[in-house]
Design an enzyme around this catalytic site. Structure first.
Site, short mmCIF file in Angstrom:
data_model
loop_
_atom_site.label_atom_id
_atom_site.label_comp_id
_atom_site.label_asym_id
_atom_site.label_seq_id
_atom_site.Cartn_x
_atom_site.Cartn_y
_atom_site.Cartn_z
CE LYS A 172 48.48 33.67 33.85
NZ LYS A 172 49.36 34.84 33.99
NE ARG A 197 54.13 40.53 35.16
CZ ARG A 197 53.47 39.73 34.33
NH1 ARG A 197 52.21 40.00 34.02
NH2 ARG A 197 54.04 38.66 33.81
CE1 TYR A 239 17.07 47.80 37.74
CE2 TYR A 239 18.51 46.17 36.72
CZ TYR A 239 17.60 46.51 37.70
OH TYR A 239 17.21 45.59 38.65
CG MET A 256 23.65 40.37 39.30
SD MET A 256 23.35 40.41 41.07
CE MET A 256 24.17 41.95 41.51
#
Length: 537
Positions: free
Chosen positions: A207, A304, A431, A480
């Site tokens: 998965k 769950r 940044y 990014m």
């Protein structure tokens, strides 16, 4: 690998012959690393490349062709090869042609003098057949050959430099690459298999893009290794594997109610975890009697998904009324890797045993029972039942710590330096002006950012990467597409140098701890634009 074995053999020879240490010790540092054989990578025009242009003999050609046959079953297959090592053997071309014709190859491209004369008539049954005197001639003709949706195996002697063809046919990749060692996956698989009884089945989790390592490639390897089951999270993951030619039974753990009907088309077996799921399953079963068998999930303490134990008699009543086939009954441990919670884990196992026994008695069906994940396999051998579910352990990570020394790191995430700058003390970096050097120094910009899966919180010196064997911290905020590292303490750094985010040299588990997270999250976060390459020795 072979490279390491050869180096050790040379060292043993030098020591045996008493060659002074000072004559050769430093030279070992300058040895270039030879790429692993059978390196898979993405090619142009939806092609897949298998680059094995490092040896040229019949035995290794047969091994490479066999490997190609097990991969990319949905693609046509092409072989590009050069004159092979045993060319002085008078019968070599008969043997070579016989070997090639054993495999269902759609295109053959041969490189080397006289190959057309020696092999042309022997391979005349292959319609798409090409001969070139040299690699340079082939490179000039690649556009006309129009490679498209092919599995291309490159096999040849080193002096023919077929790696130039591999470069020409390779998809122009993002500089950040996630390399997956298929041998390490097989070794980890066998470590876990050695702990199982002969009749215990093995389900492997693929998965979430096989924990970030790639869907089809890993599934195909596991199919070749004859595991019993695969499991995916959602139907679309299973559908992708079926379209790629995977035939193993596939368990789907989360089936949206409106996607239940897709399962029959692709023979995907659903987890049924509540009465809403069961109702949707019954509606499809009425329309299609050949609908796949179901797997019942029991709630034993994870809270769950799963049927509560007090609801099992009603569940069995409905199963019996509709004459449904139960393929397996299973549950999941909440804390299999934490020894201080073993008492709770044992309670879960006992609840599961009681629930599975009740279902078997009420339905009179014989089904598989499974409870354990990777950590559970190692820590609860008495609860292996009929099948175990191998997940993160397959990829070399053991959260329990029991098997860490036996497992191999599977993935290696690397990037490269794209720029270097001198920085004055007090100047800010990145940044938000969050990065600063206390003294004059140098930083390097590297081609990985949070869009590639490097978490933004890795910045401001929380995470260090490996450059030239030294840890270098990320300074400032992660951007990014890039981030900056402090290279002030290193002398010889150049644009293009490799930087290791994690791998055998610095484990993903170690890096996860630095970021106060788990290995699963780091692997699953690796962005889709980061190309995966596969190596197999």
């Amino acid at each position: 690998n072979a490279y390491d074995s050869n180096v050790l053999l040379v060292i043993a020879y030098l020591l045996e012959n008493k060659i002074p240490l000072e004559n050769w010790q430093n030279k070992l540092q300058d040895l270039p690393t030879v790429p692993l054989r059978l390196e898979q990578k993405q090619g142009i025009n939806d092609c897949q490349l298998i680059n094995d242009s490092y040896s040229s003999d019949l035995l290794s050609l047969k091994a490479a062709l066999e490997f190609q046959k097990t991969q990319h079953s949905h693609l046509s297959r092409t072989l590009i090869f050069s004159v092979i090592r045993e060319a002085s053997d008078p019968s070599i071309y008969e043997k070579l042609a016989a070997l090639i014709l054993t495999y269902d190859l759609q295109r053959i491209i041969a490189v080397g003098p006289n190959l057309s004369k020696e092999l042309g008539h022997k391979l005349s049954s292959i319609k798409d057949l090409h001969f070139y005197e040299s690699t340079a001639d082939l490179l000039l003709d690649t556009k006309r050959l129009a490679f498209q949706s092919e599995s291309i195996l490159l096999k040849g002697a080193r002096h023919f430099q077929l790696e130039k063809v591999a470069k020409a046919l390779s998809y122009k990749m993002h500089q950040t690459v996630f390399q997956i060692n298929l041998n390490a996956i097989m070794d980890n698989l066998n470590v876990y298999r050695s702990r199982l009884a002969p009749k215990t089945k093995l389900l492997c989790m693929v998965k979430a893009f096989s924990y970030g390592t790639g869907s089809f490639q890993i599934a195909k390897l596991l199919e070749h290794q004859q595991v019993d089951y695969l499991a995916v999270a959602y139907p679309d993951e299973g559908i992708e594997l079926r379209k790629a030619g995977i035939r193993l039974p596939i368990l789907v753990l989360n089936v949206p109610l409106d996607q239940m009907e897709d399962l029959a088309t692709y023979q995907l077996e659903p987890e049924i975890a509540n009465f809403s799921h069961l109702e949707a399953y019954l509606l499809e079963k009425i329309k299609n009697p050949s609908f796949p068998a179901l797997h019942l999930k029991l709630e034993t303490g994870m809270n769950r998904m799963g049927f509560d134990l007090e609801d099992l008699r009603e569940l069995c009543r409905q199963v019996n009324a509709a004459k449904l086939e139960i393929r397996s009954v299973f549950s999941h441990l909440a804390a299999s890797d934490e020894a201080d919670k073993d008492a709770f884990s044992q309670e879960q196992i006992e609840r599961f045993q009681a629930g599975a026994t009740l279902i078997a008695k009420e339905t009179q069906q014989d089904f598989m029972k499974h409870m354990l994940n990777s950590s559970g396999i190692a820590r609860f051998p008495k609860a292996h039942f009929d099948m175990v579910r191998l997940g993160i352990g397959l990829y070399g990570i053991d959260d329990s710590g029991v098997m860490s020394a036996q497992l191999k790191e599977v993935g290696r995430l690397t990037t490269y330096i794209s720029g270097i700058r001198e920085i004055k003390a007090g100047e800010t970096i990145g940044y938000g002006r969050k990065g600063k050097l206390l003294e004059d120094g140098r930083i390097a910009t590297i081609s990985i950012g949070y869009a590639d899966g490097l978490f933004r919180r890795a910045g401001q010196q929380r995470l260090s990467l490996l450059l030239q064997g030294q840890l270098v911290p990320i300074v400032g905020n992660v951007c990014m597409d890039t981030c900056m590292i402090d290279i002030s303490k290193l002398e010889k750094v150049a644009v293009g140098d490799e930087v290791i985010v994690f791998g055998p040299e610095i484990s993903v588990s170690q890096q996860a701890k630095c970021l106060d997270t788990i290995s699963y999250e780091l692997l699953a976060a690796i962005g889709s634009r980061v190309p995966r390459t596969y190596v197999k020795e």
